[in-house]
Design an enzyme around this catalytic site. Structure first.
Site, PDB file in Angstrom:
ATOM      1  N   TRP A 199       0.814  -1.216   0.000  1.00 24.16           N
ATOM      2  CA  TRP A 199       0.000   0.000   0.000  1.00 24.16           C
ATOM      3  C   TRP A 199       0.851   1.273   0.000  1.00 24.16           C
ATOM      4  O   TRP A 199       0.338   2.371  -0.007  1.00 24.16           O
ATOM      5  CB  TRP A 199      -0.951   0.000   1.209  1.00 24.16           C
ATOM      6  CG  TRP A 199      -0.281  -0.257   2.511  1.00 24.16           C
ATOM      7  CD1 TRP A 199       0.353   0.642   3.293  1.00 24.16           C
ATOM      8  CD2 TRP A 199      -0.186  -1.519   3.169  1.00 24.16           C
ATOM      9  NE1 TRP A 199       0.855   0.023   4.413  1.00 24.16           N
ATOM     10  CE2 TRP A 199       0.525  -1.311   4.363  1.00 24.16           C
ATOM     11  CE3 TRP A 199      -0.630  -2.819   2.874  1.00 24.16           C
ATOM     12  CZ2 TRP A 199       0.814  -2.332   5.267  1.00 24.16           C
ATOM     13  CZ3 TRP A 199      -0.350  -3.833   3.767  1.00 24.16           C
ATOM     14  CH2 TRP A 199       0.358  -3.591   4.946  1.00 24.16           C
ATOM     15  N   ARG A 200       2.174   1.094   0.001  1.00 24.36           N
ATOM     16  CA  ARG A 200       3.035   2.276  -0.093  1.00 24.36           C
ATOM     17  C   ARG A 200       3.312   2.553  -1.566  1.00 24.36           C
ATOM     18  O   ARG A 200       3.433   1.625  -2.362  1.00 24.36           O
ATOM     19  CB  ARG A 200       4.355   2.030   0.640  1.00 24.36           C
ATOM     20  CG  ARG A 200       4.112   1.912   2.135  1.00 24.36           C
ATOM     21  CD  ARG A 200       5.358   2.175   2.936  1.00 24.36           C
ATOM     22  NE  ARG A 200       4.991   2.370   4.320  1.00 24.36           N
ATOM     23  CZ  ARG A 200       5.730   1.944   5.349  1.00 24.36           C
ATOM     24  NH1 ARG A 200       6.862   1.319   5.141  1.00 24.36           N
ATOM     25  NH2 ARG A 200       5.318   2.169   6.576  1.00 24.36           N
TER      26      ARG A 200
ATOM     27  N   TYR B 134     -11.620  -8.036  15.254  1.00 26.88           N
ATOM     28  CA  TYR B 134     -12.331  -6.748  15.205  1.00 26.88           C
ATOM     29  C   TYR B 134     -13.184  -6.674  13.943  1.00 26.88           C
ATOM     30  O   TYR B 134     -13.004  -5.796  13.100  1.00 26.88           O
ATOM     31  CB  TYR B 134     -11.348  -5.578  15.243  1.00 26.88           C
ATOM     32  CG  TYR B 134     -10.780  -5.294  16.620  1.00 26.88           C
ATOM     33  CD1 TYR B 134     -11.579  -4.717  17.602  1.00 26.88           C
ATOM     34  CD2 TYR B 134      -9.467  -5.588  16.930  1.00 26.88           C
ATOM     35  CE1 TYR B 134     -11.074  -4.452  18.861  1.00 26.88           C
ATOM     36  CE2 TYR B 134      -8.954  -5.323  18.191  1.00 26.88           C
ATOM     37  CZ  TYR B 134      -9.760  -4.752  19.154  1.00 26.88           C
ATOM     38  OH  TYR B 134      -9.259  -4.488  20.385  1.00 26.88           O
TER      39      TYR B 134
ATOM     40  N   GLU C  82      -5.318   1.055   6.025  1.00 28.31           N
ATOM     41  CA  GLU C  82      -5.426   1.708   7.331  1.00 28.31           C
ATOM     42  C   GLU C  82      -6.459   1.024   8.217  1.00 28.31           C
ATOM     43  O   GLU C  82      -6.274   0.911   9.422  1.00 28.31           O
ATOM     44  CB  GLU C  82      -5.755   3.191   7.160  1.00 28.31           C
ATOM     45  CG  GLU C  82      -4.627   4.008   6.550  1.00 28.31           C
ATOM     46  CD  GLU C  82      -3.343   3.956   7.372  1.00 28.31           C
ATOM     47  OE1 GLU C  82      -3.401   3.598   8.565  1.00 28.31           O
ATOM     48  OE2 GLU C  82      -2.275   4.251   6.821  1.00 28.31           O
TER      49      GLU C  82
ATOM     50  N   ASP D  85      -1.324   7.451  16.656  1.00 29.74           N
ATOM     51  CA  ASP D  85      -1.672   6.059  16.953  1.00 29.74           C
ATOM     52  C   ASP D  85      -0.778   5.586  18.108  1.00 29.74           C
ATOM     53  O   ASP D  85      -0.091   6.393  18.730  1.00 29.74           O
ATOM     54  CB  ASP D  85      -1.475   5.185  15.712  1.00 29.74           C
ATOM     55  CG  ASP D  85      -0.014   4.941  15.438  1.00 29.74           C
ATOM     56  OD1 ASP D  85       0.810   5.817  15.763  1.00 29.74           O
ATOM     57  OD2 ASP D  85       0.335   3.876  14.913  1.00 29.74           O
TER      58      ASP D  85
ATOM     59  N   THR E 256      -3.628  -3.837  14.642  1.00 31.56           N
ATOM     60  CA  THR E 256      -3.137  -5.045  13.985  1.00 31.56           C
ATOM     61  C   THR E 256      -1.751  -4.783  13.410  1.00 31.56           C
ATOM     62  O   THR E 256      -1.514  -3.732  12.819  1.00 31.56           O
ATOM     63  CB  THR E 256      -4.091  -5.452  12.844  1.00 31.56           C
ATOM     64  OG1 THR E 256      -5.417  -5.559  13.370  1.00 31.56           O
ATOM     65  CG2 THR E 256      -3.680  -6.769  12.230  1.00 31.56           C
TER      66      THR E 256
ATOM     67  N   CYS F  55      18.640   4.820  16.301  1.00 29.92           N
ATOM     68  CA  CYS F  55      17.612   5.854  16.111  1.00 29.92           C
ATOM     69  C   CYS F  55      18.189   7.122  15.503  1.00 29.92           C
ATOM     70  O   CYS F  55      19.161   7.687  16.013  1.00 29.92           O
ATOM     71  CB  CYS F  55      16.934   6.176  17.438  1.00 29.92           C
ATOM     72  SG  CYS F  55      15.644   7.433  17.274  1.00 29.92           S
TER      73      CYS F  55
ATOM     74  N   CYS G 219      16.181  13.183  21.856  1.00 28.23           N
ATOM     75  CA  CYS G 219      15.227  12.480  22.719  1.00 28.23           C
ATOM     76  C   CYS G 219      15.434  12.789  24.205  1.00 28.23           C
ATOM     77  O   CYS G 219      16.428  12.385  24.801  1.00 28.23           O
ATOM     78  CB  CYS G 219      15.327  10.972  22.470  1.00 28.23           C
ATOM     79  SG  CYS G 219      14.092  10.008  23.378  1.00 28.23           S
TER      80      CYS G 219
ATOM     81  N   TYR H 221      -7.922   9.046  13.698  1.00 33.03           N
ATOM     82  CA  TYR H 221      -6.698   8.478  13.134  1.00 33.03           C
ATOM     83  C   TYR H 221      -6.855   8.198  11.639  1.00 33.03           C
ATOM     84  O   TYR H 221      -6.040   8.643  10.811  1.00 33.03           O
ATOM     85  CB  TYR H 221      -6.286   7.172  13.855  1.00 33.03           C
ATOM     86  CG  TYR H 221      -5.232   6.468  13.043  1.00 33.03           C
ATOM     87  CD1 TYR H 221      -3.904   6.883  13.110  1.00 33.03           C
ATOM     88  CD2 TYR H 221      -5.571   5.490  12.105  1.00 33.03           C
ATOM     89  CE1 TYR H 221      -2.942   6.327  12.289  1.00 33.03           C
ATOM     90  CE2 TYR H 221      -4.621   4.924  11.290  1.00 33.03           C
ATOM     91  CZ  TYR H 221      -3.306   5.335  11.385  1.00 33.03           C
ATOM     92  OH  TYR H 221      -2.367   4.810  10.569  1.00 33.03           O
TER      93      TYR H 221
ATOM     94  N   LEU I 127      -8.760 -12.214  11.409  1.00 29.32           N
ATOM     95  CA  LEU I 127      -8.099 -10.917  11.579  1.00 29.32           C
ATOM     96  C   LEU I 127      -8.636 -10.175  12.806  1.00 29.32           C
ATOM     97  O   LEU I 127      -7.951  -9.319  13.364  1.00 29.32           O
ATOM     98  CB  LEU I 127      -8.300 -10.068  10.319  1.00 29.32           C
ATOM     99  CG  LEU I 127      -7.355  -8.890  10.076  1.00 29.32           C
ATOM    100  CD1 LEU I 127      -5.904  -9.303  10.174  1.00 29.32           C
ATOM    101  CD2 LEU I 127      -7.645  -8.269   8.720  1.00 29.32           C
TER     102      LEU I 127
ATOM    103  N   CYS J  58      11.734   2.591  17.796  1.00 34.64           N
ATOM    104  CA  CYS J  58      11.228   3.038  19.100  1.00 34.64           C
ATOM    105  C   CYS J  58      10.163   2.052  19.568  1.00 34.64           C
ATOM    106  O   CYS J  58       9.011   2.408  19.793  1.00 34.64           O
ATOM    107  CB  CYS J  58      10.669   4.458  18.972  1.00 34.64           C
ATOM    108  SG  CYS J  58      10.534   5.337  20.535  1.00 34.64           S
TER     109      CYS J  58
END
Length: 357
Positions: free
Chosen positions: A31-32, A89, A44, A145, A50, A209, A215, A127, A87, A199
């Site tokens: 999906w990118r 929900y 999304e 998120d 998930t 990182c 940070c 979101y 999956l 992270c």
DNA sequence: AAAGCGGGGAA
DNA sequence: TTCCCAGCTTT
């Protein structure tokens, strides 16, 4: 936000480092670099609560069967739930189908590009609205998120309980302040990718990182302990007895109308008691004799635990189940209907029994 | 503001 | 075991 946050100069350094890291390290996901808002939206929805690795095969199967929004709008809910089987929900799937149908007829099949219209669709919260509008339509809306909350709590050494509404608003404001408006979709995916790969919850990989020097949580030595969360309470336990009834090469099942697992199929069951057989007989309007052999299933949800005793049953009279949604189904029909994960072993057992006969 | 809603992977 | 995940809806 008083003195919490980065000044503008530091914020631009944050964006540059984060996006540069993302450009080099981002995972290659279907999906990118995808421009179809429908596909971005589906990803999304599937990614809500998930993990990427879990959602990935479901996403591919789903797009393979429903490559366009228009195709999905014509789908049957039962088939969509079958593609969602395992999956979790499941309301996500029903809401998504409902919303897609609405887009198809109210918006001429084009996913709306305004917060008011898109955010008004079923299953689209703050979101998902920010995610889809930023990624598909390049609008400067920051996502918050679980990943973003964790990254921001560590970046600014925030020790308050982030489940509180006040802190949710604070998180949203900080996220929006840090957003890079020149690449909002990439920026949003970058901060979530950082949370997923570097992270991470237990032992953050600070040495890898790109923004470790910025940070505050790391500086204070408390990064791994953030975000602070309140401890959850003990799970209530519910005990059920489910009966497997076989007649003429078919098995009796029921479609759930309850909120939990709505639209998925299950075996006739009652709350376990001293006279479970009486309760089942009442449910099916005919005397039911239960076999001695019982096997136990347990399933843990996020908020409760089920203990289900599975028993074979025999009836003499005609079964007349109370209410609707009941069906006698063949092996082949069981393959097509969606069952929750907890009942998968029973489905397999019943199919084997029917095939061996 | 809090509770309800699934399932699985990682430590 | 425990934690918690690219959250939303209902109460």
């Amino acid at each position: 936000m008083q003195n919490r946050g980065l000044n503008n100069k530091k914020a631009s350094g944050w964006c540059r480092k984060l996006l540069s890291w993302y450009d080099d390290h981002r995972r290659d996901l279907p999906w990118r670099n995808e421009s179809d808002p429908y596909k971005i939206w589906l990803s999304e929805v599937m990614l809500q609560q998930t993990r990427v690795e879990t959602a990935l095969p479901y996403y591919k199967r789903f797009i393979s069967e429903y490559p366009t929004l228009q195709k999905l709008a014509l789908a049957e809910e039962g088939r969509v739930l079958k593609l969602w089987e395992g999956l979790g929900y499941y309301a996500r799937a029903r809401h998504f189908l409902q919303a897609v149908r609405e887009v198809d007829c109210q918006y001429g099949g084009r996913v709306p590009d305004t917060a008011k219209e898109f955010g008004g669709l079923a299953g689209v919260g703050e979101y998902t609205q920010a995610a889809v509008l930023s990624i598909a339509y390049h609008q400067p809306l920051a996502v918050v998120d679980g990943n973003v909350r964790r990254v921001l709590c560590r970046l600014f050494a925030i020790t308050e309980d982030t489940s509180k509404v006040k802190m949710q608003r604070e998180m949203q404001r900080i996220a929006q302040h840090l957003l890079d408006p020149s690449r909002p979709g990439d920026y949003n995916q970058a901060i979530m990718e950082l949370g997923a790969l570097i992270c991470i919850p237990r032992a953050p990989r600070c040495e890898q990182c790109p923004v470790a020097k910025l940070c505050e949580g790391r500086k204070a030595g408390i990064a791994a302990a953030l975000p602070v969360k309140k401890k959850k309470k003990v799970l209530p336990i519910k005990q059920y007895t489910a009966v497997v009834l076989l007649q003429a090469q078919k098995c009796l099942i029921r479609c759930r109308k309850e909120r939990l697992l709505h639209g998925l199929w299950e075996f006739p069951n009652v709350v376990t008691s001293d006279d479970t057989d009486v309760e089942l007989s009442s449910l099916l309007s005919t005397p039911v004799t239960l076999a001695k052999d019982v096997f136990q299933l347990t399933h843990e949800f996020s908020h409760l635990r089920w203990q289900i005793s599975i028993v074979l049953g025999e009836t003499t009279g005609e079964v007349q189940p109370q209410g609707d949604g009941w069906r006698w189904v063949t092996v082949e029909e069981m393959d097509v209907l969606p069952f929750p994960a907890v009942y998968q072993p029973v489905v397999k057992m019943v199919q084997k029994k029917l095939r061996d006969n």
